[in-house]
Design a protein around this motif. Structure first.
Motif, PDB file in Angstrom:
ATOM      1  N   GLY A 669       0.794  -1.217   0.000  1.00  0.00           N
ATOM      2  CA  GLY A 669       0.000   0.000   0.000  1.00  0.00           C
ATOM      3  C   GLY A 669       0.829   1.272   0.000  1.00  0.00           C
ATOM      4  N   ILE A 670       2.072   1.212   0.514  1.00  0.00           N
ATOM      5  CA  ILE A 670       2.934   2.403   0.526  1.00  0.00           C
ATOM      6  C   ILE A 670       4.068   2.290  -0.493  1.00  0.00           C
ATOM      7  CG2 ILE A 670       2.394   2.935   2.931  1.00  0.00           C
ATOM      8  CD1 ILE A 670       5.158   1.759   3.676  1.00  0.00           C
ATOM      9  N   GLY A 671       3.969   1.311  -1.401  1.00  0.00           N
ATOM     10  CA  GLY A 671       4.960   1.190  -2.464  1.00  0.00           C
ATOM     11  C   GLY A 671       6.280   0.591  -2.031  1.00  0.00           C
ATOM     12  N   ASP A 672       6.301  -0.130  -0.926  1.00  0.00           N
ATOM     13  CA  ASP A 672       7.534  -0.756  -0.440  1.00  0.00           C
ATOM     14  C   ASP A 672       7.587  -2.194  -0.948  1.00  0.00           C
ATOM     15  OD1 ASP A 672       9.770  -1.615   0.881  1.00  0.00           O
ATOM     16  OD2 ASP A 672       9.054  -1.120   2.901  1.00  0.00           O
ATOM     17  N   LEU A 673       7.918  -2.344  -2.217  1.00  0.00           N
ATOM     18  CA  LEU A 673       7.915  -3.672  -2.834  1.00  0.00           C
ATOM     19  C   LEU A 673       8.971  -4.606  -2.245  1.00  0.00           C
ATOM     20  CD1 LEU A 673       7.249  -2.885  -6.613  1.00  0.00           C
ATOM     21  CD2 LEU A 673       5.615  -3.460  -4.818  1.00  0.00           C
ATOM     22  N   PRO A 674      10.196  -4.129  -1.937  1.00  0.00           N
ATOM     23  CA  PRO A 674      11.184  -5.058  -1.364  1.00  0.00           C
ATOM     24  C   PRO A 674      10.718  -5.681  -0.042  1.00  0.00           C
ATOM     25  CG  PRO A 674      12.283  -3.098  -2.198  1.00  0.00           C
ATOM     26  CD  PRO A 674      10.807  -2.824  -2.258  1.00  0.00           C
ATOM     27  N   THR A 675      10.133  -4.856   0.831  1.00  0.00           N
ATOM     28  CA  THR A 675       9.639  -5.407   2.098  1.00  0.00           C
ATOM     29  C   THR A 675       8.489  -6.363   1.855  1.00  0.00           C
ATOM     30  OG1 THR A 675      10.326  -3.487   3.380  1.00  0.00           O
ATOM     31  CG2 THR A 675       8.554  -4.820   4.302  1.00  0.00           C
ATOM     32  N   GLU A 871      13.337   2.356 -10.714  1.00  0.00           N
ATOM     33  CA  GLU A 871      14.342   1.289 -10.603  1.00  0.00           C
ATOM     34  C   GLU A 871      14.731   1.079  -9.140  1.00  0.00           C
ATOM     35  OE1 GLU A 871      17.178  -1.608 -11.594  1.00  0.00           O
ATOM     36  OE2 GLU A 871      15.751  -0.654 -12.949  1.00  0.00           O
ATOM     37  N   ALA A 872      14.987   2.174  -8.428  1.00  0.00           N
ATOM     38  CA  ALA A 872      15.371   2.080  -7.021  1.00  0.00           C
ATOM     39  C   ALA A 872      14.261   1.499  -6.166  1.00  0.00           C
ATOM     40  CB  ALA A 872      15.768   3.469  -6.506  1.00  0.00           C
ATOM     41  N   ALA A 873      13.028   1.727  -6.545  1.00  0.00           N
ATOM     42  CA  ALA A 873      11.882   1.219  -5.782  1.00  0.00           C
ATOM     43  C   ALA A 873      11.539  -0.222  -6.134  1.00  0.00           C
ATOM     44  CB  ALA A 873      10.666   2.109  -6.016  1.00  0.00           C
ATOM     45  N   GLY A 874      12.253  -0.798  -7.092  1.00  0.00           N
ATOM     46  CA  GLY A 874      12.001  -2.192  -7.463  1.00  0.00           C
ATOM     47  C   GLY A 874      10.825  -2.383  -8.382  1.00  0.00           C
ATOM     48  N   CYS A 875      10.424  -1.316  -9.080  1.00  0.00           N
ATOM     49  CA  CYS A 875       9.257  -1.398  -9.964  1.00  0.00           C
ATOM     50  C   CYS A 875       9.720  -1.306 -11.413  1.00  0.00           C
ATOM     51  CB  CYS A 875       8.273  -0.279  -9.635  1.00  0.00           C
ATOM     52  SG  CYS A 875       6.657  -0.500 -10.418  1.00  0.00           S
ATOM     53  N   ALA A 876      10.163  -2.431 -11.938  1.00  0.00           N
ATOM     54  CA  ALA A 876      10.748  -2.458 -13.273  1.00  0.00           C
ATOM     55  C   ALA A 876       9.734  -2.059 -14.344  1.00  0.00           C
ATOM     56  CB  ALA A 876      11.313  -3.838 -13.569  1.00  0.00           C
ATOM     57  N   TYR A 877       8.480  -2.433 -14.124  1.00  0.00           N
ATOM     58  CA  TYR A 877       7.486  -2.116 -15.143  1.00  0.00           C
ATOM     59  C   TYR A 877       7.352  -0.612 -15.343  1.00  0.00           C
ATOM     60  CZ  TYR A 877       3.066  -1.210 -17.414  1.00  0.00           C
ATOM     61  OH  TYR A 877       2.108  -0.720 -18.273  1.00  0.00           O
ATOM     62  N   GLN A 878       7.208   0.138 -14.273  1.00  0.00           N
ATOM     63  CA  GLN A 878       7.054   1.588 -14.409  1.00  0.00           C
ATOM     64  C   GLN A 878       8.346   2.229 -14.927  1.00  0.00           C
ATOM     65  OE1 GLN A 878       4.359   3.174 -14.365  1.00  0.00           O
ATOM     66  NE2 GLN A 878       2.948   1.763 -13.344  1.00  0.00           N
ATOM     67  N   ARG A 879       9.483   1.661 -14.625  1.00  0.00           N
ATOM     68  CA  ARG A 879      10.739   2.138 -15.213  1.00  0.00           C
ATOM     69  C   ARG A 879      10.688   2.031 -16.729  1.00  0.00           C
ATOM     70  NH1 ARG A 879      15.018  -2.202 -14.635  1.00  0.00           N
ATOM     71  NH2 ARG A 879      13.690  -2.955 -16.342  1.00  0.00           N
ATOM     72  N   ASP A 880      10.307   0.855 -17.219  1.00  0.00           N
ATOM     73  CA  ASP A 880      10.251   0.656 -18.664  1.00  0.00           C
ATOM     74  C   ASP A 880       9.121   1.470 -19.301  1.00  0.00           C
ATOM     75  OD1 ASP A 880      12.344  -1.104 -18.300  1.00  0.00           O
ATOM     76  OD2 ASP A 880      11.059  -2.893 -18.346  1.00  0.00           O
ATOM     77  N   ARG A 881       8.052   1.643 -18.574  1.00  0.00           N
ATOM     78  CA  ARG A 881       6.928   2.416 -19.111  1.00  0.00           C
ATOM     79  C   ARG A 881       7.312   3.881 -19.315  1.00  0.00           C
ATOM     80  NH1 ARG A 881       1.792   3.085 -20.263  1.00  0.00           N
ATOM     81  NH2 ARG A 881       0.546   4.719 -19.290  1.00  0.00           N
ATOM     82  N   THR A 882       8.232   4.358 -18.518  1.00  0.00           N
ATOM     83  CA  THR A 882       8.685   5.744 -18.672  1.00  0.00           C
ATOM     84  C   THR A 882       9.223   5.969 -20.086  1.00  0.00           C
ATOM     85  OG1 THR A 882       9.221   5.892 -16.325  1.00  0.00           O
ATOM     86  CG2 THR A 882      10.276   7.489 -17.782  1.00  0.00           C
TER      87      THR A 882
END
Length: 890
Positions: A669-675, A871-882
């Protein structure tokens, strides 16, 4: 396999994949971690060029069949002695097995039913693609445990949300296999209903049963097993066993051997016992004494010759034993399962027997075929055939020793249970439990009073550790029924309720907490029952009417208004802190937060970590409803930290499982994908979830989907594990299926198969207001359908607050702002501003809003800068979508 570069451990894993075990089940079988199994499976997929797990299982089956020369897998015990004769009976029984789905080989004790069934099953193994399985029912004393015995033999674990019988039916539903159920007569009341369900639910399964009486079930084909033919087969058996005893029968004495077999009515067991006496009596001595002994011991004319000849043979064999040997034989008959010499010494080693004399006696009884010995982990184990054990028990009663020996056996069982409870919970622990479990269960059948209560409670705890959660709940309830102490009974019922919670059985939790309250009259029990109806509403089949929890709460308040459980019940029932299915649709967040905070303060004052955990669960819900997503995440994190040091019990494991789910949800819910991924991994690795892989894998898939990528192997394992439950309805997991559907849509594949799975799992319009809107919007935005995405996200969060604010609020408002920008909505900038006030501190949502604003401003560098943040947040999809968005705007 060596040519493919497959290691020995990989070969073991491959074999278990081939019989459709989950990774968790393979790990438990091989005593390795689930993560290690995953590594081996990934390596096997690569080395064997298999596309997915189903293809790998097919490869495994083909390799296994090739290694056996085309024969199917066999789970049959290796016979100690050769099978002799019965060519006609063998062919007839084989034909019956080939033609009918359920065949019962029926005949008197000792006639040779088991050996005939094993021979036929071995012959037929090649006709069953999924193999042959043998289930020895001799150690089973409780008819309700028949399904558990089958599960143990076949390697099936209990599945969350259903009993062991249902788990067996689900696991065998599509298998083409032969199941041999041996010695059914003493648990016929359990075998019959189990077989009805099994045969109805498993159309490709064949069952061969042995029994002294027909089972009276549909589909049953009775096949009588007669004594051995006196002129050939019986004599051949006698000669074979005589030679094995070191006393071969010369050809000129076969007529004399035939007369002995005639005296014994051609009954296989009696013949084998007689042959074992040749080294001491010789053939002449046996021929001379046997007729008189049989006539004396049967009392002349025999109404039931076959049965009485076995009894007579056992009486005669027993009479030839030394007194100490007679004592030992009858005393060890209390063991339901194979036992060690040490165990026999503890149970049977009292006057006139010394423990030291027991070891020598076991050896002599084995030499005379009254016991069988087999090597096993931890040393040789001994066992008696069912007929001999029943004879021994009758002798125990005749000697007036039954109660004393059963008492010593009960003491041994209690000591064994303590040793298992207090010893190291390492890999071999499961094998040690399995070796004594049937005796613990059998001892319960004859025990009474406080010792019976203690043993039932001990077995309940051990079964829980063994992941036999259905039996654990049953034994805790049994423990409650076996004591007159209301305090002890209420404690057992609370534990039973906790196990029911681990099984996702809300109705049982509620029933058991109410039963505990009825015994204790305590405010905490009354309040906990009320809390259960709201906190775990998603696990109920039938929610209780609202006035019931309210009445429980009222009664609890009258007893103790400041009790932590009462305060939490108030927060649950009156303020809906858990966001239950039956709670109000309006947002009373402020009042909810006040009530939840009071419950936490009172629980901390009581210094009970489990009470604190439950209260923190309510607080996290209240913080979420109030829009404090970061506060909810911090509360959930604190809850996990608190429980990590609490000893493992049903109650603490139920709390920990729930806490990890809450922690994953709030981290997402707070975007902490690694945790979220770390805790998802921990959840999937919990031993409690070893048999329900789909539940453990669900949050791994959800986390990966929000990052934009789902591992197909993990998705296949989720689907396979869910299918093995019989595709049980589980609304909590519908979001996972929707998440996988979304990723398929991003790849350009159809979402429909996984959306259908979400519907089957129990997706509802209310629940999917949150996750459904988020995943649909991601899919629509990916394919350039921004206006449709904005329509999907049109409701203001407070209009659908319960299902949006919990986990999806940040994703919802960030996607809404992006959709407004990309669709050219005139109020796009206000959408961004409103969202910023909500998501501040969320690395993914914050970057998404910055990207949306940069797109609105035509700031190419600003858009590009967000890629590194994703990328730092671990969200590869949104990185590539950029990069995609930049190309589309160029």
């Amino acid at each position: 396999m060596a040519q493919a570069g497959i290691s020995g451990r990989e070969a073991e894993v491959l074999a278990l994949v081939g019989v459709h075990l989950s990774n968790a089940e393979i790990g438990a079988r091989l005593y390795i971690s689930v993560r290690t199994v995953e590594t081996h499976v990934a390596s096997l997929l690569r080395k064997l060029g298999a596309a997915d797990r189903r293809a790998l299982a097919q490869v495994a089956a083909e390799w296994s069949r090739a290694a056996r020369g085309g024969r199917a897998a066999s789970g049959l015990p290796a016979p100690v002695t050769a099978f002799v004769g019965r060519a006609r009976e063998r062919a007839e029984l084989a034909a019956a097995v080939a033609a009918h789905r359920q065949v019962s080989a029926v005949g008197p004790g000792g006639v040779g039913k088991t050996r005939l069934a094993l021979a036929v099953a071995a012959d037929a193994a090649g006709d069953f693609a999924d193999g042959v399985w043998f289930v020895d029912l001799v150690p089973i004393s409780d008819p309700a445990m028949v399904g558990a015995a089958v599960a143990a033999a076949v390697g099936i674990g209990e599945q969350q949300g259903r009993g062991i019988d249902e788990s067996v039916v689900a696991a065998l539903a599509d298998r083409h296999a032969l199941l041999v159920l041996d010695n059914c007569e003493h648990v016929r009341d359990g075998v019959a209903p189990f077989l009805e369900r099994l045969l109805a639910g498993c159309p490709r399964l064949t069952v061969l049963a042995t029994s002294r009486a027909r089972l009276m079930v549909p589909f049953e084909r009775i096949h009588p097993v007669p004594p051995m033919a006196l002129d050939s087969d019986a004599v051949d058996l006698f000669a074979d066993r005589a030679a094995a005893a070191g006393w071969p029968v010369p050809p000129e004495q076969r007529d004399q051997a035939a007369e002995i077999c005639r005296q014994l009515d051609g009954v296989a067991l009696a013949i084998e016992l007689a042959a074992a006496r040749l080294p001491t009596l010789g053939l002449d001595g046996l021929a001379a004494v046997l007729p008189d002994q049989l006539r004396l011991l049967t009392g002349g004319a025999r109404a039931n010759g076959r049965q009485r000849s076995v009894r007579a043979m056992l009486d005669w064999s027993n009479a030839l034993l030394e007194p100490d040997e007679q004592t030992l034989l009858r005393r060890v008959s209390v063991f339901a399962a194979p036992f060690t010499a040490d165990a026999a010494g503890q149970v049977a080693g009292f006057a006139p027997l010394s423990p030291a004399a027991v070891v020598d006696g076991l050896s002599r009884l084995t030499e005379q075929s009254l016991l069988a010995a087999a090597p096993a982990t931890g040393g040789t184990r001994y066992r008696a055939l069912a007929t001999i054990r029943q004879y021994g028990l009758s002798q125990l009663s005749a000697a007036d020793e039954l109660s004393s020996v059963q008492g010593r056996h009960l003491d041994w069982c209690l000591a064994s249970a303590r040793s298992l409870r207090d010893g190291p919970a390492d890999g071999p622990w499961r094998a040690r439990f399995d070796a004594v479990a049937d005796d613990l269960r059998a001892a319960l059948g004859s025990a009474s009073g406080p010792p019976a209560h203690r043993l039932a409670a001990a077995l309940a705890g051990l079964a829980f550790s063994r992941n036999l959660v259905g039996e654990s709940q049953q034994r805790y309830e049994q423990a409650a029924a076996l004591t007159d102490d209301p305090v002890a009974a209420a404690a057992a019922l609370r534990s039973a309720a906790a196990v029911a919670g681990c099984r996702l059985l809300g109705d049982d939790m509620y029933r058991l907490h109410r039963a505990a309250a009825a015994l204790s009259g305590a405010a905490a029990d009354l309040a906990t029952a009320a809390i259960t109806a709201y906190r775990f509403s998603g696990a109920f089949t039938h929610l209780p009417p609202a006035d019931e929890p309210a009445a429980l709460l009222s009664a609890a308040r009258s007893l103790a208004g400041d009790d932590p459980a009462v305060a939490l019940a108030e927060a649950a029932v009156q303020a809906d802190t858990f966001g239950s299915d039956q709670g109000p649709s309006s947002n009373a967040a402020a009042a909810t937060l006040v009530a939840a905070t009071r419950a936490v303060d009172l629980a901390r004052g009581a210094a009970d970590p489990l009470a604190v955990s439950a209260a923190l669960d309510g607080l996290a819900g209240a913080q979420s409803w109030a829009g404090d997503s970061f506060g909810a995440a911090a509360t959930a994190r604190g809850r996990i930290e608190l429980l990590s040091s609490v000893p493992a019990t049903p109650a603490s494991m139920h709390e920990l499982t729930d806490a990890l789910v809450s922690g994953i949800d709030t981290a997402l819910g707070i975007g902490d994908l690694p945790t979220a991924r770390r805790w998802s991994r921990r959840l999937a690795d919990l031993p409690l979830l070893a048999e329900v892989g789909h539940y453990g894998l669900s949050w791994l898939l959800m986390t990966d989907a929000l990052a934009g990528s789902v591992d197909d192997e993990t998705a296949a394992r989720f689907l396979e594990a869910w299918e093995r439950t019989g595709r049980l309805r589980a609304p909590r997991l519908a979001a996972t299926a929707a998440a996988v559907a979304m990723v398929h849509g991003l790849r350009g594949a159809s979402r429909d198969p996984w959306l259908s799975i979400a519907d089957e799992l129990g997706a509802t319009p209310e629940r999917s207001t949150g996750y459904g809107a988020v995943f649909d919007a991601m899919f629509l935005l990916h394919h350039g359908r921004a206006a449709e995405a904005l329509d999907r996200l049109a409701p203001e969060p407070e209009e659908v607050w319960k299902w949006v604010t919990w986990i999806w609020l940040h994703w919802y408002v960030a996607l809404r702002a992006e959709a407004a920008v990309l669709s050219g909505h005139p109020a796009a900038r206000s959408f961004i501003a409103a969202a910023r006030a909500v998501v501040a501190g969320n690395p993914i949502a914050g970057a998404q809003l910055d990207r949306a604003e940069a797109l609105l401003d035509g700031d190419r560098d600003g858009v590009l800068a967000t890629a590194a943040r994703f990328e730092a947040a671990g969200c590869a999809y949104q990185r590539d979508r950029t990069a995609t968005l930049l190309r589309n705007r160029a």
